[in-house]
Design a protein around this motif. Structure first.
Motif, short mmCIF file in Angstrom:
data_model
loop_
_atom_site.label_atom_id
_atom_site.label_comp_id
_atom_site.label_asym_id
_atom_site.label_seq_id
_atom_site.Cartn_x
_atom_site.Cartn_y
_atom_site.Cartn_z
N ILE A 175 -10.26 4.48 -5.52
CA ILE A 175 -8.96 4.62 -4.87
C ILE A 175 -9.18 5.40 -3.58
CG2 ILE A 175 -6.66 5.64 -5.03
CD1 ILE A 175 -6.79 5.28 -8.03
N LEU A 176 -8.68 4.87 -2.47
CA LEU A 176 -8.84 5.50 -1.17
C LEU A 176 -7.48 5.90 -0.60
CD1 LEU A 176 -11.40 3.01 0.48
CD2 LEU A 176 -11.91 5.17 -0.69
N TYR A 177 -7.43 7.08 0.04
CA TYR A 177 -6.23 7.55 0.70
C TYR A 177 -6.50 7.69 2.19
CZ TYR A 177 -4.51 8.98 -3.91
OH TYR A 177 -4.10 9.00 -5.22
N GLY A 178 -5.58 7.19 3.02
CA GLY A 178 -5.69 7.41 4.45
C GLY A 178 -5.41 8.88 4.78
N GLU A 179 -6.04 9.38 5.83
CA GLU A 179 -5.93 10.80 6.17
C GLU A 179 -4.49 11.23 6.43
OE1 GLU A 179 -7.66 13.95 9.52
OE2 GLU A 179 -8.51 11.93 9.35
N GLU A 180 -3.74 10.44 7.20
CA GLU A 180 -2.39 10.84 7.56
C GLU A 180 -1.48 10.93 6.35
OE1 GLU A 180 -1.10 11.87 10.45
OE2 GLU A 180 -3.17 11.85 11.17
N TYR A 227 -13.36 6.54 -9.09
CA TYR A 227 -13.62 7.47 -7.98
C TYR A 227 -12.43 7.51 -7.02
CZ TYR A 227 -18.63 7.75 -9.14
OH TYR A 227 -19.83 7.99 -9.77
N ILE A 228 -12.26 8.68 -6.40
CA ILE A 228 -11.22 8.87 -5.40
C ILE A 228 -11.86 9.43 -4.13
CG2 ILE A 228 -8.94 9.83 -4.95
CD1 ILE A 228 -8.87 10.63 -7.91
N ALA A 229 -11.40 8.98 -2.97
CA ALA A 229 -11.92 9.49 -1.70
C ALA A 229 -10.84 9.42 -0.64
CB ALA A 229 -13.16 8.69 -1.26
N MET A 230 -11.02 10.21 0.42
CA MET A 230 -10.16 10.14 1.59
C MET A 230 -10.89 9.42 2.70
SD MET A 230 -8.42 13.17 3.86
CE MET A 230 -9.67 13.18 5.15
N VAL A 231 -10.16 8.66 3.48
CA VAL A 231 -10.75 7.94 4.60
C VAL A 231 -10.45 8.68 5.89
CG1 VAL A 231 -10.76 5.77 5.90
CG2 VAL A 231 -10.57 5.72 3.41
N ASP A 232 -11.46 8.83 6.71
CA ASP A 232 -11.30 9.43 8.03
C ASP A 232 -10.63 8.39 8.93
OD1 ASP A 232 -11.45 11.16 10.15
OD2 ASP A 232 -13.55 10.76 10.60
N GLY A 233 -9.30 8.39 8.92
CA GLY A 233 -8.53 7.34 9.60
C GLY A 233 -7.69 6.61 8.58
N ARG A 234 -7.61 5.29 8.69
CA ARG A 234 -6.81 4.50 7.77
C ARG A 234 -7.67 3.82 6.72
NH1 ARG A 234 -2.24 0.70 9.80
NH2 ARG A 234 -4.04 -0.67 10.15
N ALA A 235 -7.20 3.85 5.48
CA ALA A 235 -7.90 3.16 4.41
C ALA A 235 -7.94 1.66 4.66
CB ALA A 235 -7.22 3.46 3.07
N ARG A 236 -6.88 1.12 5.23
CA ARG A 236 -6.81 -0.32 5.50
C ARG A 236 -7.93 -0.76 6.43
NH1 ARG A 236 -1.20 -3.33 6.60
NH2 ARG A 236 -1.14 -2.81 4.39
N ASP A 237 -8.21 0.03 7.47
CA ASP A 237 -9.26 -0.34 8.43
C ASP A 237 -10.63 -0.34 7.75
OD1 ASP A 237 -7.32 -0.52 10.38
OD2 ASP A 237 -7.62 1.53 11.10
N ASP A 277 -2.02 3.96 2.72
CA ASP A 277 -1.79 4.58 4.03
C ASP A 277 -0.30 4.83 4.20
OD1 ASP A 277 -4.48 4.52 5.39
OD2 ASP A 277 -4.27 2.39 4.96
N ILE A 278 0.04 5.64 5.18
CA ILE A 278 1.43 5.90 5.50
C ILE A 278 1.95 4.75 6.36
CG2 ILE A 278 0.92 7.24 7.61
CD1 ILE A 278 3.24 9.11 6.75
N GLY A 279 3.16 4.28 6.05
CA GLY A 279 3.74 3.16 6.78
C GLY A 279 4.90 3.60 7.65
#
Length: 375
Positions: free
Chosen positions: A95-100, A124-134, A38-40
């Motif tokens: 591997i997950l990426y947060g949307e922002e 596998y790679i995916a994007m999370v609708d929101g934050r990956a951490r959550d 996620d972006i910090g």
């Protein structure tokens, strides 16, 4: 002679035992299965690592670590400071990426994936609708291991053609090739602490530029891939009185199809004015339609086939128009142009200027092969 043979065998065994590979004892390493980014704050990255805790005295088999760093590589190094086991990524599955993070263009997809040789191309790679951490901190009694749950969710939906294939191999191919952009599945956290596949994210290069729902993602897979055994509910948009006023909780007319088989072909038919033709042929078994129409009547079946063709054609045209408005070529039109036009000298900048004005003609041919119990 026998003595010489014995010495040779002994020497070979010694060399094999003295290899230069670094030993990794299982009870001394932590196996990472899922990573989220996620972006910090202040230009930093937030990382969430899900790993298998190999400890016979522990009641939990999974450990989740949060880490923050100014670099992606530093996330794992900082996470190492929180555990007694050295973390390794040889068992990484997702591997997950947060949307922002992807929307802001702070990080491109490809560089992070090629930096660690231990990561498999089939991850596998995916994007999370929101934050990956959550998403990775979801707590539910039916999800004891969030990393394994997400992997199995993506694996079974990919194999059943509900979700586009998004392994590192596929994403890097579409990322680096001129004339095609990658897509990533979108995962979302449910209110009851579950996880759901929500659609696909589309990119221009490595930057997120739009999101599509599951209906639209079906058409991307229909154009880019072959169906051998798929299932889908098709919304029929028809002016026919026989196909209006769907029964049940919705007033939409929906046909449930399975055993979907398809093939598609994209042709460049005019390289000067940039015009393409997409031809899609598919067949499927109709299990149900929420309309009072008599599907035992051959004329009604012909009507249903005709209206499904029209509905699909319209939906595909709208999808292509939307992707062009975002300058995201997820269909690979540019790759087809580059391979069809000799000495095209195509660059990303040149292609994106051409792509948004390209004309695309869509042809759909659909046949109902059988109608379940009504045969």
């Amino acid at each position: 002679m026998i003595k010489k043979g014995f010495i040779c065998c002994y020497s070979l065994s010694f060399l094999l035992l003295c290899g230069c590979a670094e030993p990794k004892v299982l009870d001394k390493v932590g196996l990472i299965t899922t990573m989220g980014f996620d972006i910090g704050k202040n230009g930093s990255f937030l990382g969430t690592l899900v790993g298998l805790k190999i400890d016979t005295n522990s009641q939990k088999d999974v450990v989740i670590l949060d880490s923050e760093s100014l670099s992606i590589r530093g996330i794992r190094s900082n996470a190492d400071n929180q555990t007694s086991k050295r973390l390794t990524s040889g068992q990484l599955r997702v591997i997950l990426y947060g949307e922002e993070l992807l929307k802001n263009g702070k990080i491109r997809i490809a560089p992070i994936l090629t930096s660690d040789p231990a990561i498999s191309d089939m991850t596998y790679i995916a994007m999370v609708d929101g934050r990956a951490r959550d998403l990775l901190h979801v707590k539910s009694s039916h999800i004891p291991d969030i990393g394994t749950h997400i992997y199995r969710l993506m694996d079974q939906n990919t194999k059943s053609k509900m979700m586009p294939l998004s392994t590192i191999h596929e994403v890097l191919h579409d990322h680096y090739i001129i004339g095609k952009d990658p897509v990533l599945p979108i995962l979302s956290k449910l209110d009851n602490n579950g996880v759901v596949y929500k659609g696909v994210a589309i990119f221009k290069g490595g930057k997120l530029v739009g999101k599509l729902n599951t209906e639209q993602s079906f058409y991307i897979m229909l154009i880019n891939d072959k169906y051998k055994s798929g299932t889908k509910d098709i919304i029929i948009k028809s002016d026919s009185s026989k196909l209006k006023g769907g029964q049940g909780l919705t007033n939409k007319t929906v046909a449930s199809l399975d055993s979907i088989r398809s093939r598609s072909n994209i042709k460049l038919i005019n390289k000067e004015k940039l015009e393409y033709e997409i031809e899609i042929k598919l067949s499927g078994r109709m299990l149900e339609i929420n309309s009072p129409i008599d599907i035992g009547n051959p004329k009604n079946m012909k009507l249903i086939e005709k209206e499904i063709k029209k509905s699909m054609k319209k939906d595909i045209e709208q999808l292509i128009s939307f992707c062009q408005s975002k300058n995201s070529d997820v269909f690979g039109f540019g790759d087809i142009y580059r391979s069809s036009v000799r000495h095209s000298n195509l660059t990303e900048e040149k292609w994106y200027k051409m792509y948004k004005n390209a004309k695309v003609n869509v042809k759909v041919d659909f046949v109902v092969i059988r109608t379940g119990l009504n045969d």
